[in-house]
Design an enzyme around this catalytic site. Structure first.
Site, PDB file in Angstrom:
ATOM      1  N   ARG A   1       6.595  10.816  61.697  1.00  0.00           N
ATOM      2  CA  ARG A   1       6.853   9.749  62.675  1.00  0.00           C
ATOM      3  C   ARG A   1       6.196  10.058  64.016  1.00  0.00           C
ATOM      4  O   ARG A   1       5.674   9.163  64.685  1.00  0.00           O
ATOM      5  CB  ARG A   1       8.358   9.569  62.844  1.00  0.00           C
ATOM      6  CG  ARG A   1       9.054   9.030  61.609  1.00  0.00           C
ATOM      7  CD  ARG A   1      10.508   8.704  61.898  1.00  0.00           C
ATOM      8  NE  ARG A   1      11.278   9.909  62.202  1.00  0.00           N
ATOM      9  CZ  ARG A   1      11.900  10.641  61.285  1.00  0.00           C
ATOM     10  NH1 ARG A   1      11.819  10.327  60.008  1.00  0.00           N
ATOM     11  NH2 ARG A   1      12.600  11.705  61.638  1.00  0.00           N
TER      12      ARG A   1
ATOM     13  N   ASP B   1      12.190  16.980  47.785  1.00  0.00           N
ATOM     14  CA  ASP B   1      13.548  17.344  48.216  1.00  0.00           C
ATOM     15  C   ASP B   1      14.462  17.524  47.013  1.00  0.00           C
ATOM     16  O   ASP B   1      15.255  18.463  46.940  1.00  0.00           O
ATOM     17  CB  ASP B   1      14.125  16.262  49.140  1.00  0.00           C
ATOM     18  CG  ASP B   1      13.554  16.338  50.536  1.00  0.00           C
ATOM     19  OD1 ASP B   1      12.849  17.323  50.844  1.00  0.00           O
ATOM     20  OD2 ASP B   1      13.795  15.410  51.326  1.00  0.00           O
TER      21      ASP B   1
ATOM     22  N   THR C   1       2.228   8.445  55.502  1.00  0.00           N
ATOM     23  CA  THR C   1       1.784   7.424  54.557  1.00  0.00           C
ATOM     24  C   THR C   1       2.941   7.079  53.631  1.00  0.00           C
ATOM     25  O   THR C   1       3.937   7.823  53.550  1.00  0.00           O
ATOM     26  CB  THR C   1       0.600   7.916  53.710  1.00  0.00           C
ATOM     27  OG1 THR C   1       1.021   9.050  52.925  1.00  0.00           O
ATOM     28  CG2 THR C   1      -0.571   8.337  54.600  1.00  0.00           C
TER      29      THR C   1
ATOM     30  N   ASP D   1      11.418  20.960  55.196  1.00  0.00           N
ATOM     31  CA  ASP D   1      11.739  19.639  54.646  1.00  0.00           C
ATOM     32  C   ASP D   1      12.216  18.672  55.729  1.00  0.00           C
ATOM     33  O   ASP D   1      11.970  17.462  55.645  1.00  0.00           O
ATOM     34  CB  ASP D   1      12.819  19.756  53.568  1.00  0.00           C
ATOM     35  CG  ASP D   1      12.292  20.416  52.315  1.00  0.00           C
ATOM     36  OD1 ASP D   1      11.070  20.361  52.101  1.00  0.00           O
ATOM     37  OD2 ASP D   1      13.086  20.998  51.557  1.00  0.00           O
TER      38      ASP D   1
ATOM     39  N   ASP E   1       8.972  17.656  58.099  1.00  0.00           N
ATOM     40  CA  ASP E   1       7.875  16.811  57.655  1.00  0.00           C
ATOM     41  C   ASP E   1       8.087  15.347  58.025  1.00  0.00           C
ATOM     42  O   ASP E   1       7.160  14.661  58.454  1.00  0.00           O
ATOM     43  CB  ASP E   1       7.615  16.969  56.152  1.00  0.00           C
ATOM     44  CG  ASP E   1       8.864  16.751  55.306  1.00  0.00           C
ATOM     45  OD1 ASP E   1       9.903  16.341  55.856  1.00  0.00           O
ATOM     46  OD2 ASP E   1       8.808  17.010  54.098  1.00  0.00           O
TER      47      ASP E   1
END
Length: 216
Positions: free
Chosen positions: A81, A98, A87, A73, A76
Site C-alpha cells: 500500500r 499466509d 498487484t 507477512d 508485505d
C-alpha cells in the site's frame, strides 16, 4: 520557568529530524527494487526455517524464525500500500502463502508430538490447522458476499503470538523448565473454532439485515 523553553524546542527538533529520517528511509525503500512479492517469499522462507528447526528440536530458534517470518507477512501488505507496487496477484500470493506458512509450522509441531508418542497433541495440531483455515475462509467468503468480517478473537496476529510463545517456551528450548507448546496448540485449536463460529454468526446477521432473509 524560563530555562524550560530550550528543551521543548530541542524535543520538537528531534521529533522533526526523526520524522525526516523515517520519510527518507521510506522513500529510498520505495525507490529500491524490493517488491511486496519478495517480502512475501522472505516470510515463507522464515517459516520453512522455523519448521526445519522444530524437526531438530531447536524450539527457541524456531520461535525466533517464526516471529521473523510472520513479521515479513505483516510488512508485505503495508509495503504494498505504501509503495504502490502492489498487484492483484501479489495480494492473492500473500493470502495463499499466509495459509501455507501457518500450516507448515504446525505440521512440523505435529510431527514432533507424533514422534514423542503424544497422539492427542498431534491431533490437536490438525484441529488448529483446520480452525485457522476456517477463520481465513469465513472472512474471504464473507467479503466475496460483500460483508466485512474481521470479528473474532483468533486473528492471525493472535495465533502467531500464541504459537511463538509456545515455541520459545517449549520443553528443551532453554528458557527454564517450561512446556507451553502443547497448551499453545490447544488454545489455538479452541480459539479458532470459536472465531469461525463467531464469523458465521456475524455474517448470518449481516445478510439478514441487508436482505431481510427469513430466519433459518
Amino acid at each position: 520557568m524560563g530555562p524550560s523553553a530550550p528543551p521543548r524546542r530541542s524535543s520538537r527538533a528531534g521529533a522533526r529530524n526523526g520524522q525526516e529520517l523515517r520519510t527518507y528511509a521510506r522513500d529510498r525503500l520505495i525507490e529500491s527494487r524490493l517488491t511486496p512479492n519478495a517480502i512475501s517469499l522472505m516470510g515463507l522462507l522464515g517459516n520453512l526455517i522455523a519448521a526445519a528447526l522444530v524437526t531438530q528440536r531447536l524450539f527457541f530458534l524456531a520461535g525466533v524464525a517464526f516471529v521473523l517470518g510472520s513479521v515479513m507477512d505483516t510488512l508485505d501488505g503495508r509495503y504494498s500500500r505504501m509503495s504502490g507496487k502492489g498487484t492483484l496477484f501479489g495480494a492473492f500470493l500473500d493470502s495463499t502463502l499466509d495459509r501455507v506458512e501457518e500450516g507448515i509450522v504446525l505440521a512440523a509441531v505435529a510431527g514432533y508430538f507424533a514422534a514423542e508418542g503424544r497422539d492427542f497433541a498431534a491431533a490437536m495440531c490438525v484441529v488448529a490447522v483446520l480452525g485457522s483455515l476456517m477463520v481465513s475462509y469465513t472472512r474471504a467468503r464473507a467479503e466475496a458476499l460483500g460483508v466485512e468480517c474481521k470479528v473474532g478473537i483468533a486473528t492471525r496476529p493472535v495465533r502467531v503470538a500464541i504459537l511463538s510463545a509456545g515455541l520459545v517456551f517449549a520443553k528443551g528450548a532453554g528458557l527454564g523448565d517450561f512446556e507451553l507448546l502443547a497448551p499453545a496448540v490447544y488454545v489455538i485449536a479452541g480459539l479458532t473454532a470459536i472465531t469461525a463460529a463467531q464469523r458465521v454468526w456475524h455474517v448470518r446477521g449481516e445478510l439478514r439485515r441487508a436482505h431481510a432473509e427469513p430466519p433459518v
